[in-house]
Design an enzyme around this catalytic site. Structure first.
Site, short mmCIF file in Angstrom:
data_model
loop_
_atom_site.label_atom_id
_atom_site.label_comp_id
_atom_site.label_asym_id
_atom_site.label_seq_id
_atom_site.Cartn_x
_atom_site.Cartn_y
_atom_site.Cartn_z
N ASP A 8 0.82 -1.22 0.00
CA ASP A 8 0.00 0.00 0.00
C ASP A 8 0.85 1.26 0.00
O ASP A 8 0.46 2.29 0.54
CB ASP A 8 -0.97 0.01 1.20
CG ASP A 8 -1.77 -1.26 1.27
OD1 ASP A 8 -2.33 -1.64 0.23
OD2 ASP A 8 -1.83 -1.89 2.34
N LYS A 11 2.22 2.08 -5.08
CA LYS A 11 3.02 1.61 -6.22
C LYS A 11 2.30 1.87 -7.53
O LYS A 11 2.93 2.20 -8.54
CB LYS A 11 3.29 0.10 -6.09
CG LYS A 11 4.19 -0.25 -4.92
CD LYS A 11 4.40 -1.75 -4.83
CE LYS A 11 3.18 -2.52 -4.41
NZ LYS A 11 2.70 -2.25 -3.06
N GLY A 12 0.97 1.72 -7.51
CA GLY A 12 0.18 1.88 -8.74
C GLY A 12 0.43 3.23 -9.39
O GLY A 12 0.60 3.32 -10.61
N GLY A 35 -4.47 -4.87 -5.70
CA GLY A 35 -5.25 -3.68 -5.33
C GLY A 35 -4.57 -2.36 -5.61
O GLY A 35 -4.49 -1.50 -4.75
N HIS A 36 -4.06 -2.19 -6.85
CA HIS A 36 -3.51 -0.88 -7.23
C HIS A 36 -4.64 0.06 -7.58
O HIS A 36 -5.60 -0.34 -8.21
CB HIS A 36 -2.66 -1.00 -8.50
CG HIS A 36 -1.38 -1.72 -8.28
ND1 HIS A 36 -0.65 -1.62 -7.13
CD2 HIS A 36 -0.68 -2.54 -9.08
CE1 HIS A 36 0.44 -2.35 -7.25
NE2 HIS A 36 0.43 -2.93 -8.41
N GLN A 219 2.37 -6.29 -3.53
CA GLN A 219 2.78 -6.40 -2.12
C GLN A 219 4.13 -5.71 -1.93
O GLN A 219 4.38 -4.73 -2.61
CB GLN A 219 2.79 -7.86 -1.63
CG GLN A 219 1.43 -8.50 -1.60
CD GLN A 219 1.04 -9.12 -2.92
OE1 GLN A 219 1.81 -9.80 -3.53
NE2 GLN A 219 -0.17 -8.88 -3.34
N THR A 234 3.30 -12.63 2.38
CA THR A 234 2.55 -13.13 1.24
C THR A 234 3.22 -14.42 0.77
O THR A 234 4.30 -14.78 1.25
CB THR A 234 2.48 -12.03 0.15
OG1 THR A 234 1.40 -12.32 -0.72
CG2 THR A 234 3.78 -11.88 -0.63
N GLY A 297 -11.26 -3.25 2.78
CA GLY A 297 -11.85 -2.18 3.59
C GLY A 297 -11.28 -2.12 5.01
O GLY A 297 -11.68 -1.28 5.81
P1 GDP Z 1 -0.32 0.00 -3.84
O1 GDP Z 1 -0.99 -1.14 -3.18
O2 GDP Z 1 1.06 0.21 -3.35
O3 GDP Z 1 -0.37 -0.07 -5.32
O4 GDP Z 1 -1.12 1.29 -3.41
P2 GDP Z 1 -2.21 2.03 -4.27
O5 GDP Z 1 -1.68 2.24 -5.64
O6 GDP Z 1 -3.50 1.35 -4.09
O7 GDP Z 1 -2.20 3.45 -3.57
C1 GDP Z 1 -2.90 3.70 -2.41
C2 GDP Z 1 -3.76 4.93 -2.54
O8 GDP Z 1 -2.97 6.10 -2.38
C3 GDP Z 1 -4.49 5.09 -3.84
O9 GDP Z 1 -5.80 5.51 -3.56
C4 GDP Z 1 -3.72 6.18 -4.56
O10 GDP Z 1 -4.54 6.93 -5.44
C5 GDP Z 1 -3.26 7.02 -3.42
N1 GDP Z 1 -2.03 7.76 -3.64
C6 GDP Z 1 -0.90 7.36 -4.29
N2 GDP Z 1 0.04 8.29 -4.21
C7 GDP Z 1 -0.48 9.32 -3.49
C8 GDP Z 1 0.02 10.58 -3.02
O11 GDP Z 1 1.15 10.96 -3.26
N3 GDP Z 1 -0.83 11.34 -2.25
C9 GDP Z 1 -2.09 10.96 -1.97
N4 GDP Z 1 -2.84 11.76 -1.23
N5 GDP Z 1 -2.59 9.78 -2.38
C10 GDP Z 1 -1.80 8.98 -3.13
#
Ligand code: GDP
Length: 420
Positions: A8, A11-12, A35-36, A219, A234, A297
């Protein structure tokens, strides 16, 4: 690109950004527990299995051999993307990837229930049992679907084992192998067979053409099956070496390894977490950072950035640089902290102890810095960064021992700056 924490990290966002320069984005491990979340032009896309590059018309998104694929989930995600106008015809799946089938999910949920208070907090998507079958040589590969006789035989053999566990250990009804084979072959095969490829050949052809291939880890480092805080990990290897085995490239093909680090840390589920916060600052990070699982969630556990772990991630992954995400979540804090060492049994320690009991006892030693108290969401260059934010990043880079290359200041594709 690998996560340097417990997932989390956002990365996405950076995979999506860097996919702009790549011709191929490859997932190399994990399943539909990724979950990106990508936000493009204000529109949000939640991807669980399909590589992030899918939103670019010039990118070939490839699911590598190291991934476990639930064919039903895969097709549902492809349908969701097509319905939202995304071209999914370029998405490819390795014939050597293993399948997650309904009995894996059932076993995942039953194992978790059986563990009771010692449960791992898995997403119950069958990912662990599918990898277990792979190691037991009972797994079924994507390519097996292409030969009906083989597919039915393998399913009978796999279920010969799984049904014994379901009926005799967990007192559940057995699954009919032929009924399941019919469903997969009818509902999934016609669409999936258009995506199945020799992924090793595809990747090496792209490399030989001089194109950039981005390997997208799901992850993160401390959830790695070998290097994470076992057993709260994982069931695959998200660390950089996993990209080699999970995609079929040697280490000499990797010329940059980007570690994604959130400006603070979160963790889902159980396991040690030295910098965990139980106070209102922790609540603030969860509220402002919206730290609830994309898939489940669940509220994530919050804590300060831990550079002991970051240094360990630099070692484990040969990180060339670090990209920081969610710096904006710290905007309103009066002071920000980062952990630079642990005190364990009275001694100061700067490297992560291998013995997990020591990690449980580790007391974080912090550097406290003044906050910047400014909205970073519109900052696009280092020059516009408040001095205190810059100092924070400089200290992180110094502690990590590798440069910070990119800093994200919001969820949108354009909300980032190049840092040096
Ligand atoms: P992953 O599991 O590492 O791929 O995490 P996600 O890509 O799901 O990112 C987690 C959340 O953080 C998502 O809702 C993104 O849109 C949000 N997000 C990513 N970078 C930033 C940031 O720099 N600032 C904010 N406020 N949200 C971000």
């Amino acid at each position: 690109m690998v996560g340097t924490q417990w997932g989390d990290e956002g990365k996405g966002k950076f995979t999506d950004l860097l996919a702009g320069d790549a011709s191929m984005v490859v997932r190399y491990q994990g399943g539909h527990n990724a979950g990106h979340t990508l936000v493009v032009d204000g529109e949000s896309f939640a991807l669980q299995l399909v590589p992030s590059g899918v939103l670019y018309p010039h990118v070939t998104p490839l699911i590598g051999n190291g991934v476990v694929v639930d064919p039903f989930v895969f097709l549902a995600e492809m349908t969701m993307l097509s319905e939202r106008g995304v071209d999914t015809t370029r998405v490819k799946v390795s014939g050597n990837a293993h399948l997650i089938l309904p009995y894996h999910q059932q076993l995942d949920a039953l194992h978790e229930r059986h563990l009771g208070a010692a449960r791992l907090g898995t997403t119950k998507r069958g990912i662990g049992p599918a990898y277990a079958d792979k190691s037991m040589r009972l797994g079924i590969r994507v390519q097996d679907m292409l030969d009906e006789k083989i597919f039915r035989e393998k399913l009978r053999s796999a279920l010969g084992h799984a049904n014994k566990v379901l009926t005799k250990v967990f007192n559940r009804l057995p699954i009919d192998p032929d009924g399941l084979a019919d469903r997969v072959l009818e509902e999934c095969l016609p669409r999936i067979q258009l995506c199945i490829v020799d992924s090793v050949d595809e990747i090496h052809n792209a490399l030989e053409r001089g194109e950039q291939v981005l390997f997208e880890g799901a992850q993160a480092t401390f959830l790695d099956l070998d290097h994470g805080t076992y057993p709260f990990v994982t069931s695959s290897n998200p660390t950089a070496g996993g990209a080699c085995t999970g995609a079929g490239i040697g280490p000499r093909h990797v010329d940059r390894v980007i570690g994604i680090a959130k400006a603070y840390v979160t963790r889902v589920g159980a396991g040690p977490f030295p910098t965990e916060l139980f106070d209102e600052v922790g609540d603030h990070l969860v509220d402002v950072g919206r730290e609830y699982g994309t898939n489940t969630g669940r509220r994530r556990r919050p804590g300060w950035l831990d550079t002991v772990m970051l240094r360990h991630a630099v070692r484990l992954n040969s990180l060339t640089d670090v990209a920081i995400t969610k710096l904006d979540i710290l905007d309103q804090l009066d002071t920000v902290k980062l952990c630079t060492a642990y005190r364990i049994d009275g001694e100061e320690v700067r490297t992560l102890p291998y013995h997990q009991s020591l990690i449980h006892r580790a007391e974080p030693l912090y550097t406290e810095l003044p906050g910047w108290k400014k909205d970073l969401s519109t900052v696009r260059s280092v020059e516009d960064l408040p001095a205190n934010a810059r100092t924070f990043l400089d200290v992180v880079a110094e502690q990590a021992g590798v440069p910070i290359s990119l800093v994200s200041t919001g969820p949108g594709r354009k909300q980032y700056l190049e840092f040096s």
